[in-house]
Motif scaffolding. Structure first.
Motif, mmCIF file in Angstrom:
data_model
loop_
_atom_site.group_PDB
_atom_site.id
_atom_site.type_symbol
_atom_site.label_atom_id
_atom_site.label_comp_id
_atom_site.label_asym_id
_atom_site.label_seq_id
_atom_site.Cartn_x
_atom_site.Cartn_y
_atom_site.Cartn_z
ATOM 1 N N ALA A 14 0.837 -1.204 0.000
ATOM 2 C CA ALA A 14 0.000 0.000 0.000
ATOM 3 C C ALA A 14 0.871 1.253 0.000
ATOM 4 C CB ALA A 14 -0.933 -0.001 1.204
ATOM 5 N N SER A 15 2.021 1.173 0.643
ATOM 6 C CA SER A 15 2.917 2.323 0.766
ATOM 7 C C SER A 15 3.917 2.428 -0.381
ATOM 8 C CB SER A 15 3.680 2.240 2.095
ATOM 9 O OG SER A 15 2.768 2.309 3.159
ATOM 10 N N SER A 16 3.913 1.451 -1.282
ATOM 11 C CA SER A 16 4.853 1.460 -2.397
ATOM 12 C C SER A 16 4.417 2.462 -3.464
ATOM 13 C CB SER A 16 4.937 0.061 -3.024
ATOM 14 O OG SER A 16 3.760 -0.207 -3.768
ATOM 15 N N GLU A 17 5.206 2.556 -4.508
ATOM 16 C CA GLU A 17 4.875 3.462 -5.613
ATOM 17 C C GLU A 17 3.567 3.076 -6.300
ATOM 18 O OE1 GLU A 17 7.453 2.025 -9.324
ATOM 19 O OE2 GLU A 17 8.608 2.086 -7.465
ATOM 20 N N PHE A 18 3.150 1.805 -6.143
ATOM 21 C CA PHE A 18 1.904 1.346 -6.767
ATOM 22 C C PHE A 18 0.690 1.745 -5.934
ATOM 23 C CE2 PHE A 18 5.231 -1.737 -7.923
ATOM 24 C CZ PHE A 18 5.313 -1.428 -9.261
ATOM 25 N N GLY A 19 0.885 1.919 -4.632
ATOM 26 C CA GLY A 19 -0.197 2.367 -3.759
ATOM 27 C C GLY A 19 -1.436 1.494 -3.815
ATOM 28 N N THR A 34 -13.556 -3.101 9.595
ATOM 29 C CA THR A 34 -13.399 -3.347 8.164
ATOM 30 C C THR A 34 -13.099 -2.028 7.468
ATOM 31 O OG1 THR A 34 -15.756 -3.049 7.701
ATOM 32 C CG2 THR A 34 -15.010 -5.304 8.148
ATOM 33 N N GLY A 35 -12.482 -2.129 6.307
ATOM 34 C CA GLY A 35 -12.192 -0.940 5.524
ATOM 35 C C GLY A 35 -11.269 -1.287 4.373
ATOM 36 N N THR A 36 -10.736 -0.265 3.749
ATOM 37 C CA THR A 36 -9.809 -0.436 2.634
ATOM 38 C C THR A 36 -8.433 0.037 3.082
ATOM 39 O OG1 THR A 36 -11.598 -0.029 1.062
ATOM 40 C CG2 THR A 36 -9.343 0.171 0.230
ATOM 41 N N LEU A 37 -7.459 -0.858 3.000
ATOM 42 C CA LEU A 37 -6.082 -0.542 3.366
ATOM 43 C C LEU A 37 -5.533 0.493 2.393
ATOM 44 C CD1 LEU A 37 -3.508 -1.220 5.036
ATOM 45 C CD2 LEU A 37 -3.041 -2.997 3.342
ATOM 46 N N ILE A 38 -4.972 1.568 2.945
ATOM 47 C CA ILE A 38 -4.394 2.648 2.140
ATOM 48 C C ILE A 38 -3.043 3.040 2.727
ATOM 49 C CG2 ILE A 38 -6.597 3.584 1.337
ATOM 50 C CD1 ILE A 38 -6.329 5.739 3.564
ATOM 51 N N ASN A 39 -2.328 3.902 2.017
ATOM 52 C CA ASN A 39 -1.054 4.374 2.541
ATOM 53 C C ASN A 39 -1.255 5.610 3.418
ATOM 54 O OD1 ASN A 39 -1.155 6.672 0.818
ATOM 55 N ND2 ASN A 39 -0.070 5.589 -0.792
ATOM 56 N N PHE A 93 2.057 1.537 12.101
ATOM 57 C CA PHE A 93 0.632 1.853 11.984
ATOM 58 C C PHE A 93 0.075 1.343 10.668
ATOM 59 C CE2 PHE A 93 2.248 4.864 15.034
ATOM 60 C CZ PHE A 93 1.263 4.866 16.000
ATOM 61 N N ILE A 94 -1.236 1.144 10.671
ATOM 62 C CA ILE A 94 -1.966 0.737 9.479
ATOM 63 C C ILE A 94 -3.091 1.755 9.285
ATOM 64 C CG2 ILE A 94 -3.492 -0.824 10.761
ATOM 65 C CD1 ILE A 94 -3.301 -2.740 8.335
ATOM 66 N N HIS A 95 -3.422 2.039 8.028
ATOM 67 C CA HIS A 95 -4.404 3.084 7.710
ATOM 68 C C HIS A 95 -5.509 2.517 6.828
ATOM 69 C CE1 HIS A 95 -0.545 5.024 8.576
ATOM 70 N NE2 HIS A 95 -1.300 5.883 9.229
ATOM 71 N N LEU A 96 -6.749 2.890 7.153
ATOM 72 C CA LEU A 96 -7.911 2.439 6.378
ATOM 73 C C LEU A 96 -8.768 3.636 5.987
ATOM 74 C CD1 LEU A 96 -9.219 -0.534 8.582
ATOM 75 C CD2 LEU A 96 -7.530 -0.632 6.731
ATOM 76 N N LYS A 97 -9.418 3.510 4.842
ATOM 77 C CA LYS A 97 -10.491 4.441 4.488
ATOM 78 C C LYS A 97 -11.783 3.640 4.505
ATOM 79 C CE LYS A 97 -10.295 4.024 -0.553
ATOM 80 N NZ LYS A 97 -10.109 4.741 -1.823
ATOM 81 N N ASN A 98 -12.890 4.335 4.627
ATOM 82 C CA ASN A 98 -14.210 3.696 4.701
ATOM 83 C C ASN A 98 -14.265 2.662 5.824
ATOM 84 O OD1 ASN A 98 -15.032 5.187 2.403
ATOM 85 N ND2 ASN A 98 -14.085 3.668 1.083
ATOM 86 N N ALA A 99 -13.585 2.965 6.931
ATOM 87 C CA ALA A 99 -13.519 2.029 8.057
ATOM 88 C C ALA A 99 -14.813 2.036 8.854
ATOM 89 C CB ALA A 99 -12.351 2.394 8.969
ATOM 90 N N LYS A 100 -15.180 0.838 9.314
ATOM 91 C CA LYS A 100 -16.370 0.668 10.140
ATOM 92 C C LYS A 100 -16.068 -0.333 11.243
ATOM 93 C CE LYS A 100 -19.483 1.287 6.231
ATOM 94 N NZ LYS A 100 -20.590 0.715 5.458
ATOM 95 N N TYR A 101 -16.635 -0.067 12.432
ATOM 96 C CA TYR A 101 -16.625 -1.043 13.518
ATOM 97 C C TYR A 101 -17.883 -1.885 13.378
ATOM 98 C CZ TYR A 101 -12.894 1.392 15.998
ATOM 99 O OH TYR A 101 -11.699 1.949 16.344
#
Length: 131
Positions: A14-19, A34-39, A93-101
């Motif tokens: 996720a953190s690479s140049e490809f993201g 739940t969510g989408t793993l992002i950089n 750390f890990i980062h998510l967008k659209n995260a939900k509990y």
């Protein structure tokens, strides 16, 4: 505490140049997220935009300036990291967008949000979303 090599690899991708972005389900101390793993860059940018869209007055300006500084510092870090490309990356750390509990069949918040968590607090994960 030993970090999960697969989770670290996903975070590195996720953190690479490809993201890459991938749906993920995390078990964090008994809670399901739940969510989408992002950089980190996308996390900073998205969180900054969320605050600018929702905060008012001086709070909006202060938070915006703080996130600008975080982005500047991260850009400097990336330049330094390029000089040390041979060393393995260590993520805390890990980062998510659209995260939900998830609580049973209820997800909070409905629309999802930006989420940041300590990798060492993650007890398990599934690639893909349970919901």
């Amino acid at each position: 505490m030993e970090k999960d090599i697969i989770l670290n690899l996903l975070n590195e991708m996720a953190s690479s140049e490809f993201g890459i972005e991938v749906s993920i389900t995390l078990n964090v101390k008994g809670s399901i997220v739940t969510g989408t793993l992002i950089n980190y860059e996308k996390y900073l940018s998205g969180t900054k935009q969320f605050i600018e869209d929702n905060a008012t007055g001086k709070y909006r300006d202060v938070f915006s300036e703080v996130f600008n500084k975080l982005q500047e510092n991260h850009e400097k870090f990336l330049l330094e990291e390029k000089l040390n490309e041979d060393e393995p990356k260590k993520f805390n750390f890990i980062h998510l967008k659209n995260a939900k509990y998830h609580f049973g069949d209820v997800a909070v918040p409905d629309q999802g949000n930006w989420w940041r968590g300590k990798i060492e607090s993650i007890d398990g994960f599934t690639i893909g979303s349970i919901a």
